[in-house]
Design an enzyme around this catalytic site. Structure first.
Site, PDB file in Angstrom:
ATOM      1  N   TYR A  14      10.208  19.075 -23.047  1.00 13.89           N
ATOM      2  CA  TYR A  14      10.687  18.360 -21.854  1.00 13.89           C
ATOM      3  C   TYR A  14      10.282  16.891 -21.833  1.00 13.89           C
ATOM      4  CZ  TYR A  14      11.268  23.169 -20.281  1.00 13.89           C
ATOM      5  OH  TYR A  14      11.636  24.489 -20.191  1.00 13.89           O
ATOM      6  N   HIS A  19      14.321  14.762 -16.084  1.00 11.10           N
ATOM      7  CA  HIS A  19      13.435  15.303 -15.053  1.00 11.10           C
ATOM      8  C   HIS A  19      12.021  14.756 -15.187  1.00 11.10           C
ATOM      9  CE1 HIS A  19      14.035  17.893 -11.752  1.00 11.10           C
ATOM     10  NE2 HIS A  19      13.732  19.062 -12.278  1.00 11.10           N
ATOM     11  N   PHE A  66       5.026  24.011 -13.997  1.00 13.63           N
ATOM     12  CA  PHE A  66       6.393  23.545 -14.127  1.00 13.63           C
ATOM     13  C   PHE A  66       6.828  22.903 -12.818  1.00 13.63           C
ATOM     14  CE2 PHE A  66       6.115  26.193 -17.843  1.00 13.63           C
ATOM     15  CZ  PHE A  66       6.881  25.478 -18.761  1.00 13.63           C
ATOM     16  N   ASN A  68       8.933  23.355 -10.472  1.00 15.47           N
ATOM     17  CA  ASN A  68       9.100  24.124  -9.231  1.00 15.47           C
ATOM     18  C   ASN A  68       7.782  24.474  -8.557  1.00 15.47           C
ATOM     19  OD1 ASN A  68      11.708  24.016 -10.098  1.00 15.47           O
ATOM     20  ND2 ASN A  68      12.082  26.212 -10.049  1.00 15.47           N
ATOM     21  N   ASP A  93      12.340  11.838 -10.190  1.00 17.77           N
ATOM     22  CA  ASP A  93      13.725  11.551 -10.542  1.00 17.77           C
ATOM     23  C   ASP A  93      14.602  11.827  -9.323  1.00 17.77           C
ATOM     24  OD1 ASP A  93      15.150  14.554 -11.280  1.00 17.77           O
ATOM     25  OD2 ASP A  93      12.973  14.441 -11.225  1.00 17.77           O
ATOM     26  N   ASN A 114      13.165  19.986  -6.705  1.00 19.59           N
ATOM     27  CA  ASN A 114      12.332  21.171  -6.504  1.00 19.59           C
ATOM     28  C   ASN A 114      10.841  20.886  -6.531  1.00 19.59           C
ATOM     29  OD1 ASN A 114      14.422  23.015  -6.075  1.00 19.59           O
ATOM     30  ND2 ASN A 114      14.727  23.307  -8.274  1.00 19.59           N
TER      31      ASN A 114
END
Length: 215
Positions: A14, A19, A66, A68, A93, A114
């Protein structure tokens, strides 16, 4: 003490996704200060100071949960340092802003982000400033969830590098001089190229000069 939290997902997969632009900003702040990251519960943190000596003490934070579950990493730090919402800046973001645009906002709903959603739920309020960095909506037909996890394109790199630099400047300004001044200086930041000038209409046919007639 203040906290600047860059939202993102952990792991090399990632690292260069849309993100994770919040991580890029706090990494730039740590780089400038020569600060090292260390594990701190569910986050990586780096301590820096901004402003005239001795400077405002700031803890940079990269949640290692993560996206969320970002609040799971952040709320213990907020509680440990007994911080109010105004002492916490979230760098995130923003799908609803064009790529190249950044702006500060104080409070308000999560807007579908999120990480911010989880922070609001765990902190129990939304009264914290955010530095929102535009990544644009996806092209028609592309799933937003897939878009935010996509890599930056090569042609976006120069704008991204400048956006991260300005985002770090803006976050540093917030820490040293407060939200109002940071908003005044940076909320007009827009790195989008100007629209092309309208094409002038083609010239009309050249008319012959009128002829003199004599009786």
């Amino acid at each position: 003490m203040k906290l600047i939290v860059g939202l993102g997902n952990p792991g090399e997969r990632y690292a260069q996704t849309r993100h994770n632009v919040g991580w890029l900003v706090v990494d730039e702040l740590a780089r400038r200060a020569g600060a090292s990251w260390r594990r701190d519960g569910e986050a990586e943190t780096a301590e820096v100071r901004f402003g005239p000596a001795p400077g405002e003490k700031v803890l940079l934070v990269k949640p290692q949960t993560f996206m969320n579950a970002s609040g799971k990493a952040v709320w213990p730090l907020v509680g440990f340092y007994k911080l109010e919402g105004e002492q916490l800046l979230i760098v995130q973001d923003d799908l609803d802003s064009p790529f190249g645009l950044l702006k500060f906002r104080l409070g308000g709903r999560h807007g579908g982000q999120n990480g911010v959603r989880d922070l609001i739920a765990r902190l129990g309020h939304d009264r914290f400033p955010r530095l929102k960095i535009g990544i644009s909506r996806p092209p028609p037909g592309r799933d937003p969830a897939d878009w935010v996890l996509s890599k930056w394109r090569d042609e976006e790199r120069s704008t991204l590098n400048e956006l991260v630099r300005l985002g770090a400047d803006a976050a540093e300004c917030w820490a040293a001089r407060g939200l109002a001044e940071a908003q005044q200086l940076y909320n007009g930041t827009d790195l989008r190229p100007p629209p092309p000038a309208p094409t002038p209409p083609p010239p009309g046919p050249e008319l012959a000069p009128p002829q003199d007639t004599q009786d």
